[in-house]
Design an enzyme around this catalytic site. Sequence first.
Site, PDB file in Angstrom:
ATOM      1  N   ASP A 138       7.368   5.212   0.688  1.00 17.32           N
ATOM      2  CA  ASP A 138       7.990   3.890   0.584  1.00 17.32           C
ATOM      3  C   ASP A 138       7.852   3.248  -0.794  1.00 17.32           C
ATOM      4  OD1 ASP A 138       5.264   3.689   0.918  1.00 17.32           O
ATOM      5  OD2 ASP A 138       5.337   1.967   2.271  1.00 17.32           O
ATOM      6  N   GLU A 225      -9.071   6.582  -2.140  1.00 16.80           N
ATOM      7  CA  GLU A 225      -8.808   7.175  -3.462  1.00 16.80           C
ATOM      8  C   GLU A 225     -10.089   7.539  -4.214  1.00 16.80           C
ATOM      9  OE1 GLU A 225      -7.498   4.344  -2.341  1.00 16.80           O
ATOM     10  OE2 GLU A 225      -5.330   4.617  -2.276  1.00 16.80           O
TER      11      GLU A 225
HETATM   12  C1  UGA Z   1      -1.863   2.082   0.990  1.00 19.66           C
HETATM   13  C2  UGA Z   1      -1.910   3.145  -0.087  1.00 19.66           C
HETATM   14  O1  UGA Z   1      -0.817   2.986  -0.992  1.00 19.66           O
HETATM   15  C3  UGA Z   1      -1.872   4.502   0.616  1.00 19.66           C
HETATM   16  O2  UGA Z   1      -1.676   5.515  -0.302  1.00 19.66           O
HETATM   17  C4  UGA Z   1      -3.167   4.635   1.393  1.00 19.66           C
HETATM   18  O3  UGA Z   1      -3.207   5.837   2.100  1.00 19.66           O
HETATM   19  C5  UGA Z   1      -3.253   3.521   2.382  1.00 19.66           C
HETATM   20  O4  UGA Z   1      -3.042   2.238   1.771  1.00 19.66           O
HETATM   21  C6  UGA Z   1      -4.626   3.457   3.051  1.00 19.66           C
HETATM   22  O5  UGA Z   1      -5.050   2.381   3.406  1.00 19.66           O
HETATM   23  O6  UGA Z   1      -5.256   4.451   3.207  1.00 19.66           O
HETATM   24  P1  UGA Z   1       0.262   1.400   2.542  1.00 19.66           P
HETATM   25  O7  UGA Z   1       1.482   1.118   1.747  1.00 19.66           O
HETATM   26  O8  UGA Z   1      -0.510   0.247   3.074  1.00 19.66           O
HETATM   27  O9  UGA Z   1      -0.708   2.364   1.723  1.00 19.66           O
HETATM   28  O10 UGA Z   1       0.553   2.402   3.752  1.00 19.66           O
HETATM   29  P2  UGA Z   1       1.878   3.195   4.149  1.00 19.66           P
HETATM   30  O11 UGA Z   1       2.815   3.324   3.005  1.00 19.66           O
HETATM   31  O12 UGA Z   1       2.358   2.603   5.416  1.00 19.66           O
HETATM   32  O13 UGA Z   1       1.263   4.639   4.474  1.00 19.66           O
HETATM   33  C7  UGA Z   1       0.862   5.543   3.471  1.00 19.66           C
HETATM   34  C8  UGA Z   1       1.591   6.883   3.690  1.00 19.66           C
HETATM   35  O14 UGA Z   1       1.173   7.429   4.940  1.00 19.66           O
HETATM   36  C9  UGA Z   1       3.125   6.756   3.744  1.00 19.66           C
HETATM   37  O15 UGA Z   1       3.721   7.847   3.068  1.00 19.66           O
HETATM   38  C10 UGA Z   1       3.422   6.802   5.231  1.00 19.66           C
HETATM   39  O16 UGA Z   1       4.681   7.352   5.567  1.00 19.66           O
HETATM   40  C11 UGA Z   1       2.276   7.655   5.783  1.00 19.66           C
HETATM   41  N1  UGA Z   1       1.919   7.292   7.178  1.00 19.66           N
HETATM   42  C12 UGA Z   1       1.680   6.008   7.535  1.00 19.66           C
HETATM   43  C13 UGA Z   1       1.829   8.291   8.137  1.00 19.66           C
HETATM   44  O17 UGA Z   1       2.045   9.478   7.828  1.00 19.66           O
HETATM   45  N2  UGA Z   1       1.532   7.943   9.427  1.00 19.66           N
HETATM   46  C14 UGA Z   1       1.302   6.658   9.829  1.00 19.66           C
HETATM   47  O18 UGA Z   1       1.051   6.405  11.030  1.00 19.66           O
HETATM   48  C15 UGA Z   1       1.392   5.658   8.836  1.00 19.66           C
HETATM   49 MN    MN Z   2       3.229   2.237   1.314  1.00 24.29          MN
END
Ligand code: UGA
Ligand code: MN
Length: 287
Positions: A138, A225
Amino acid sequence: MLLFAMVFQFTADLRQPTYPVFKMAENNGTNRMIIVVTPTYKRMTRIPDMLRMANTLSHVKDIHWIVVEDGNKTVPAVKDILERTRIPYTYIAHKTAVGYPRRGWYQRTMALKLIRSNTSQILGSDHEEGVVYFGDDDNSYDIRLFTDYIRNVKTLGIWAVGLVGGTVVEAPKVVDGKVTAFNVKWNPKRRFAVDMAGFAVNLKVVLNSDAVFGTSCKRGGGAPETCLLEDMGLEREDIEPFGHEKEKDREIFVWHTKTSTPNIVQAKKNATKPVPPPETFGYFVEV
Ligand code: UGA
Ligand code: MN
């Protein structure tokens, strides 16, 4: 004759635009393969998010995209997008295991295992070196993030990320070319106070360690990270900062954007029947 010259000049102008265009990026003389790891999961906005990311990555040469579906199986609409990019990719499914947060940790761990066990297939015969980048589905990526920063990472590259960590920009603080601290609001004491989007590691660092995104590490105050990078044996002195050179008007090459879930008008509730899914008129939408 004059008219001919004018027409000729006009068509020449058309052929050579004077406005800036995206150039197919060159690989700066290094033959490092960029390995992008993207966890992804079913939601209404996933296809458009992945589409934007695919459009960006298709401008970058020498790249391998590892996409890990958080689910029991891969999704044909996602595979179609990957096929159309014509970039080499691996698309696998690993549903988040019990005990892991649902935020892509488990999927990135599976990707690291794949990279370590299939290194030569991923690198291909033309590449001896690689760089691994964790690019979520995203975010908003400038093509120069890949061509100017990631491609050049010898050990650990770090750069600014926009709209993240409760502030407008998080960035490494650089003094005499070295990272001395992090200009961040949230948890600045971390050895590596950086979002997933703000770093890349050389493949040799990945291959020389067995670090993964575990659940036991508490050092990051909840952020994965710094744990990963510390577990890879990296120190602050190892950081190669990118994009800090200018005094002002520094550019941000990656933005931690979030696509909001659209407000779908639900069908009227009926006491006896469950609410039907929204009508898609035969079009594919992940509802
Ligand atoms: C933030 C950071 O930018 C992430 O890289 C980090 O892993 C995350 O926090 C964390 O707290 O660990 P954020 O934008 O809040 O991320 O989270 P998302 O973008 O919703 O999810 C990170 C990635 O994991 C996305 O590529 C999303 O597609 C994936 N994801 C999310 C899954 O594969 N499964 C899920 O149930 C939710
Ligand atoms: Mn994100």
